[in-house]
Scaffold this motif. Structure first.
Motif, PDB file in Angstrom:
ATOM      1  N   LEU A 184      -5.763   0.213   0.281  1.00 16.63           N
ATOM      2  CA  LEU A 184      -5.179  -1.437   0.487  1.00 16.63           C
ATOM      3  C   LEU A 184      -6.509  -2.118   0.489  1.00 16.63           C
ATOM      4  CD1 LEU A 184      -3.034  -2.994   1.872  1.00 16.63           C
ATOM      5  CD2 LEU A 184      -4.336  -2.275   4.137  1.00 16.63           C
ATOM      6  N   HIS A 185      -6.230  -3.342  -0.062  1.00 16.55           N
ATOM      7  CA  HIS A 185      -7.327  -4.191   0.039  1.00 16.55           C
ATOM      8  C   HIS A 185      -6.706  -5.347   0.335  1.00 16.55           C
ATOM      9  CE1 HIS A 185      -9.943  -7.350  -1.914  1.00 16.55           C
ATOM     10  NE2 HIS A 185     -10.975  -6.573  -1.561  1.00 16.55           N
ATOM     11  N   ALA A 186      -7.136  -6.117   1.367  1.00 19.18           N
ATOM     12  CA  ALA A 186      -6.584  -7.215   2.390  1.00 19.18           C
ATOM     13  C   ALA A 186      -7.753  -8.042   2.667  1.00 19.18           C
ATOM     14  CB  ALA A 186      -5.566  -6.637   2.892  1.00 19.18           C
ATOM     15  N   ALA A 220      -0.445  11.517  -8.188  1.00 16.31           N
ATOM     16  CA  ALA A 220      -0.302  12.901  -7.813  1.00 16.31           C
ATOM     17  C   ALA A 220       0.248  12.860  -6.518  1.00 16.31           C
ATOM     18  CB  ALA A 220      -1.489  13.491  -7.791  1.00 16.31           C
ATOM     19  N   PHE A 221       0.251  11.662  -5.454  1.00 15.15           N
ATOM     20  CA  PHE A 221       0.449  11.635  -4.176  1.00 15.15           C
ATOM     21  C   PHE A 221       1.690  10.625  -3.905  1.00 15.15           C
ATOM     22  CE2 PHE A 221      -4.111  12.784  -4.490  1.00 15.15           C
ATOM     23  CZ  PHE A 221      -4.134  13.688  -3.393  1.00 15.15           C
ATOM     24  N   ARG A 222       2.234  10.368  -4.891  1.00 11.94           N
ATOM     25  CA  ARG A 222       3.150   9.211  -4.708  1.00 11.94           C
ATOM     26  C   ARG A 222       4.643   9.780  -4.250  1.00 11.94           C
ATOM     27  NH1 ARG A 222       2.454   5.937 -10.551  1.00 11.94           N
ATOM     28  NH2 ARG A 222       0.273   5.261  -9.912  1.00 11.94           N
ATOM     29  N   ARG A 223       5.654   9.221  -3.728  1.00 15.62           N
ATOM     30  CA  ARG A 223       6.808   9.519  -3.250  1.00 15.62           C
ATOM     31  C   ARG A 223       6.614  10.579  -1.659  1.00 15.62           C
ATOM     32  NH1 ARG A 223       7.076   9.371  -8.430  1.00 15.62           N
ATOM     33  NH2 ARG A 223       6.173  11.214  -8.695  1.00 15.62           N
ATOM     34  N   ARG A 224       5.553   9.922  -1.106  1.00 16.81           N
ATOM     35  CA  ARG A 224       5.383  10.686   0.129  1.00 16.81           C
ATOM     36  C   ARG A 224       5.359   9.597   1.305  1.00 16.81           C
ATOM     37  NH1 ARG A 224       0.663  15.228  -0.545  1.00 16.81           N
ATOM     38  NH2 ARG A 224       0.945  15.895  -2.736  1.00 16.81           N
ATOM     39  N   GLY A 225       5.491   8.486   0.978  1.00 13.41           N
ATOM     40  CA  GLY A 225       5.568   7.381   1.916  1.00 13.41           C
ATOM     41  C   GLY A 225       4.196   6.792   2.345  1.00 13.41           C
ATOM     42  N   LEU A 226       3.213   6.901   1.380  1.00 13.92           N
ATOM     43  CA  LEU A 226       1.988   6.524   1.609  1.00 13.92           C
ATOM     44  C   LEU A 226       1.617   5.006   1.462  1.00 13.92           C
ATOM     45  CD1 LEU A 226      -0.374   9.371   0.115  1.00 13.92           C
ATOM     46  CD2 LEU A 226       0.534   9.182   2.383  1.00 13.92           C
ATOM     47  N   ALA A 227       2.412   4.546   0.564  1.00 16.77           N
ATOM     48  CA  ALA A 227       2.382   3.035   0.246  1.00 16.77           C
ATOM     49  C   ALA A 227       2.948   2.353   1.492  1.00 16.77           C
ATOM     50  CB  ALA A 227       3.337   2.767  -1.007  1.00 16.77           C
ATOM     51  N   ARG A 228       4.017   2.771   2.025  1.00 13.02           N
ATOM     52  CA  ARG A 228       4.568   2.504   3.166  1.00 13.02           C
ATOM     53  C   ARG A 228       3.646   2.277   4.326  1.00 13.02           C
ATOM     54  NH1 ARG A 228       9.955   0.929   4.817  1.00 13.02           N
ATOM     55  NH2 ARG A 228      10.665   1.738   2.703  1.00 13.02           N
ATOM     56  N   ARG A 229       2.963   3.388   4.576  1.00 13.52           N
ATOM     57  CA  ARG A 229       1.958   3.721   5.772  1.00 13.52           C
ATOM     58  C   ARG A 229       0.833   2.633   5.391  1.00 13.52           C
ATOM     59  NH1 ARG A 229       0.820   9.437   8.491  1.00 13.52           N
ATOM     60  NH2 ARG A 229      -1.191   8.658   9.533  1.00 13.52           N
ATOM     61  N   LEU A 230       0.252   2.434   4.034  1.00 15.66           N
ATOM     62  CA  LEU A 230      -0.703   1.380   3.968  1.00 15.66           C
ATOM     63  C   LEU A 230      -0.186   0.063   4.443  1.00 15.66           C
ATOM     64  CD1 LEU A 230      -2.121   2.783   0.510  1.00 15.66           C
ATOM     65  CD2 LEU A 230      -3.558   2.738   2.836  1.00 15.66           C
ATOM     66  N   MET A 231       0.888  -0.094   3.927  1.00 18.30           N
ATOM     67  CA  MET A 231       1.499  -1.630   4.558  1.00 18.30           C
ATOM     68  C   MET A 231       1.432  -1.879   5.913  1.00 18.30           C
ATOM     69  SD  MET A 231       1.461  -3.222   1.770  1.00 18.30           S
ATOM     70  CE  MET A 231       2.134  -4.821   2.482  1.00 18.30           C
ATOM     71  N   GLU A 232       1.831  -0.713   6.524  1.00 20.55           N
ATOM     72  CA  GLU A 232       2.034  -0.702   8.024  1.00 20.55           C
ATOM     73  C   GLU A 232       0.489  -0.865   8.600  1.00 20.55           C
ATOM     74  OE1 GLU A 232       3.857   2.838   9.211  1.00 20.55           O
ATOM     75  OE2 GLU A 232       6.112   2.058   8.755  1.00 20.55           O
ATOM     76  N   HIS A 233      -0.508  -0.169   7.861  1.00 15.79           N
ATOM     77  CA  HIS A 233      -1.884  -0.597   8.146  1.00 15.79           C
ATOM     78  C   HIS A 233      -2.161  -1.884   8.303  1.00 15.79           C
ATOM     79  CE1 HIS A 233      -6.024   0.930   9.254  1.00 15.79           C
ATOM     80  NE2 HIS A 233      -6.236   0.285   8.055  1.00 15.79           N
ATOM     81  N   ALA A 234      -1.857  -2.492   7.223  1.00 16.77           N
ATOM     82  CA  ALA A 234      -2.097  -3.974   6.697  1.00 16.77           C
ATOM     83  C   ALA A 234      -1.590  -4.698   7.999  1.00 16.77           C
ATOM     84  CB  ALA A 234      -1.559  -4.403   5.506  1.00 16.77           C
ATOM     85  N   TYR A 235      -0.473  -4.581   8.552  1.00 18.31           N
ATOM     86  CA  TYR A 235       0.093  -5.437   9.764  1.00 18.31           C
ATOM     87  C   TYR A 235      -0.935  -5.100  10.694  1.00 18.31           C
ATOM     88  CZ  TYR A 235       4.447  -4.333   7.170  1.00 18.31           C
ATOM     89  OH  TYR A 235       5.229  -4.292   6.109  1.00 18.31           O
ATOM     90  N   ALA A 236      -1.402  -3.754  11.069  1.00 19.21           N
ATOM     91  CA  ALA A 236      -2.371  -3.626  12.188  1.00 19.21           C
ATOM     92  C   ALA A 236      -3.656  -4.385  11.889  1.00 19.21           C
ATOM     93  CB  ALA A 236      -2.832  -2.151  12.282  1.00 19.21           C
ATOM     94  N   VAL A 237      -4.087  -4.523  10.491  1.00 24.40           N
ATOM     95  CA  VAL A 237      -5.384  -5.357  10.412  1.00 24.40           C
ATOM     96  C   VAL A 237      -4.988  -6.839  10.551  1.00 24.40           C
ATOM     97  CG1 VAL A 237      -6.914  -6.053   8.557  1.00 24.40           C
ATOM     98  CG2 VAL A 237      -6.065  -3.578   8.699  1.00 24.40           C
ATOM     99  N   ALA A 238      -3.845  -7.178   9.939  1.00 23.79           N
ATOM    100  CA  ALA A 238      -3.619  -8.688  10.307  1.00 23.79           C
ATOM    101  C   ALA A 238      -3.686  -9.047  11.860  1.00 23.79           C
ATOM    102  CB  ALA A 238      -2.362  -8.962   9.787  1.00 23.79           C
TER     103      ALA A 238
END
Length: 204
Positions: free
Chosen positions: A84-86, A123-141
């Protein structure tokens, strides 16, 4: 919180990026930007330079928005799976002279945490990782005192757009894509999507 498709047996960690992650960051930007990073790096590359090398040097820098310092890496069992880059979007009235880049410079939400890149290796897709990264973005904000998270998505990239809509993002502006061979989508629109964290909490 559970995520559909996420492997609960794996060890998952999100950590701040280091300079040593710059090459992984660059390779993930080539995935997440739908060709836009390749176009930008080609503008600054020396003749014959490898674009991945150019991107790596770009993210090895410090004290600039596009730096490893604004990246967060997600690891699965100790292996880099995505990033995630933000950074905080600030107002910039400097006109963009490049016609290909102008639409994106006009799609800004000052005062938000701008997610300029989020990507997961295949190789790591379809495991919910993108969603988890976006939730991390909310915490960063929230940690930075920012009330919104913003990002740009191509309307032709329907899987990404569907994800952001499911996360509560809404379109607030759009610009027509200026076609270029580097871009994955020769037409359509770039959308500015925003998630208001305060309103989401109240609605939730």
């Amino acid at each position: 919180m559970s995520h559909q498709g996420y492997d609960t047996a794996a060890s998952v960690e999100i950590r701040p990026a280091t300079r040593q992650d710059a090459r992984d960051i660059a390779s993930l930007f080539l995935i997440s930007s739908d060709g836009l990073a390749a176009y930008i790096w080609s503008l600054i590359a020396e003749p014959g330079a490898d674009l991945l090398d150019v991107g790596t040097a770009r993210y090895e820098r410090e004290n600039t928005a596009f730096s490893y310092q604004n990246c967060h890496m997600i690891e699965v069992d100790g292996h880099v799976a995505g990033m995630l880059h933000a950074f905080e979007m600030t107002a910039d009235d400097t006109p963009e002279t490049d016609p290909v880049l102008r639409p994106y410079s006009e799609l800004e939400d000052p005062g938000s945490l701008y997610v300029s890149g989020v990507a997961v290796h295949e190789a790591f897709r379809r495991r919910g990782l993108a969603r988890r990264l976006m939730e991390h973005a909310y915490a960063v904000a929230r940690a930075q005192g920012l009330p919104r998270v913003s990002l740009i998505c191509f309307d032709r990239n329907t899987p990404a757009l569907d994800l952001y809509v499911s996360l509560g993002f809404r379109e607030i502006d759009r610009r027509a894509v200026v076609p270029h061979p580097s871009l994955h989508y020769p037409d359509g629109n770039a959308l500015l999507l925003v998630r208001d964290l305060e309103r989401q909490e109240q609605d939730g």
